[in-house]
Design a protein around this motif. Structure first.
Motif, PDB file in Angstrom:
ATOM      1  N   ILE A   5       0.847  -1.197   0.000  1.00 19.44           N
ATOM      2  CA  ILE A   5       0.000   0.000   0.000  1.00 19.44           C
ATOM      3  C   ILE A   5       0.878   1.241   0.000  1.00 19.44           C
ATOM      4  CG2 ILE A   5      -1.913   1.202   1.097  1.00 19.44           C
ATOM      5  CD1 ILE A   5      -2.503  -1.386   2.666  1.00 19.44           C
ATOM      6  N   TRP A   6       0.834   1.985  -1.091  1.00 24.80           N
ATOM      7  CA  TRP A   6       1.532   3.268  -1.140  1.00 24.80           C
ATOM      8  C   TRP A   6       0.611   4.337  -0.573  1.00 24.80           C
ATOM      9  CZ3 TRP A   6       3.004  -0.555  -4.419  1.00 24.80           C
ATOM     10  CH2 TRP A   6       4.378  -0.680  -4.691  1.00 24.80           C
ATOM     11  N   SER A   7       1.147   5.174   0.325  1.00 28.04           N
ATOM     12  CA  SER A   7       0.316   6.216   0.937  1.00 28.04           C
ATOM     13  C   SER A   7       1.187   7.375   1.408  1.00 28.04           C
ATOM     14  CB  SER A   7      -0.462   5.651   2.137  1.00 28.04           C
ATOM     15  OG  SER A   7       0.403   5.415   3.227  1.00 28.04           O
ATOM     16  N   ASP A   8       0.521   8.498   1.676  1.00 32.22           N
ATOM     17  CA  ASP A   8       1.195   9.652   2.261  1.00 32.22           C
ATOM     18  C   ASP A   8       0.428  10.058   3.506  1.00 32.22           C
ATOM     19  OD1 ASP A   8       2.985  11.692   2.655  1.00 32.22           O
ATOM     20  OD2 ASP A   8       2.239  12.966   1.037  1.00 32.22           O
ATOM     21  N   ILE A   9       1.144  10.507   4.511  1.00 29.99           N
ATOM     22  CA  ILE A   9       0.532  10.830   5.803  1.00 29.99           C
ATOM     23  C   ILE A   9      -0.483  11.960   5.687  1.00 29.99           C
ATOM     24  CG2 ILE A   9       0.960  11.732   8.130  1.00 29.99           C
ATOM     25  CD1 ILE A   9       3.703   9.813   6.455  1.00 29.99           C
ATOM     26  N   MET A  10      -0.223  12.942   4.818  1.00 30.39           N
ATOM     27  CA  MET A  10      -1.123  14.089   4.693  1.00 30.39           C
ATOM     28  C   MET A  10      -2.303  13.831   3.757  1.00 30.39           C
ATOM     29  SD  MET A  10       1.141  17.591   4.701  1.00 30.39           S
ATOM     30  CE  MET A  10      -0.293  18.482   4.087  1.00 30.39           C
TER      31      MET A  10
END
Length: 230
Positions: A5-10
């Motif tokens: 799972i690729w994700s960004d915190i914001m």
């Protein structure tokens, strides 16, 4: 089965997508066989923290709308988050560059705490209004997870885990991820966005069915059994 799972915190949809995927996983009979690996993705690598800037002001500037319209967009996102049990507090959020937080997540992964750290950082940013681009904040979050706060500080003051973040981002390009969240199942099927739990469950079941050996109907051929009889 491996799910990356690729994700960004914001990214507000990333936390929502996490919940929707988890809901699907709870309904999946083979959930114990699923390995989840979180991957780093920066929506804005050049993001700079502007003291006193609200997330409403940042969104308004990026969308070319008024601050009030930016707040309305965020209010709508809060409603979407609430549907999966998340209580976003946009008024308290601190916009920040997420590179340091991604390095922290890789550090936690090295201690077997990746998923717990992902959850903790999301909650810190979206719910608690913490600055997840701040070293002291990340050291505190690490301590809550059972990590040594001094070790977290020492490692993040260096370039530790920077290469791992960059590798994740490079691999995101290779698999065609142009936005997040982005889910890849067994390096074969990709799901883009915070899709409904039903869709995630459908993909999990499809991948599981493909992992099962195919039995060809017909008469039994010559064979030996586990008891040694032939």
């Amino acid at each position: 089965m491996k799910v990356e799972i690729w994700s960004d915190i914001m990214c507000p949809f990333c936390y929502i997508g996490k919940r929707k995927f988890e809901n699907a996983l709870q309904q999946f009979a083979g959930r114990e066989t699923v390995e989840v690996q979180w991957r780093s993705f920066e929506l804005d690598p050049n993001m700079q923290t502007v003291p006193g800037q609200s997330i409403h002001e940042l969104l308004a500037a990026r969308k070319g709308v008024s601050v009030e319209q930016g707040k309305q967009m965020n209010d709508h996102m809060a409603v979407i988050a609430a549907e999966v049990g998340l209580h976003y507090d946009f008024d308290r959020m601190i916009p920040t560059n997420t590179f340091l937080a991604h390095r922290f997540l890789h550090l936690a992964a090295a201690h077997g705490l990746q998923d717990a750290a992902e959850e903790r950082v999301f909650a810190a940013y979206f719910v608690e209004g913490k600055n997840v681009g701040d070293l002291n904040t990340l050291a505190q979050l690490g301590a809550e997870l059972g990590l040594d706060a001094m070790e977290v500080t020492r490692l993040l003051e260096t370039e530790a885990y920077a290469q791992q973040v960059r590798l994740d981002e490079y691999e995101a390009q290779q698999v065609g991820a142009r936005g997040v969240p982005f889910f890849v199942f067994n390096n074969k099927y990709a799901v883009s966005g915070a899709q409904p739990s039903e869709l995630f469950l459908e993909v999990l079941q499809k991948v599981q069915s493909e992992e099962q050996p195919v039995v060809v109907a017909g008469a039994e051929g010559a064979a030996c059994d586990v008891d040694g009889a032939c």
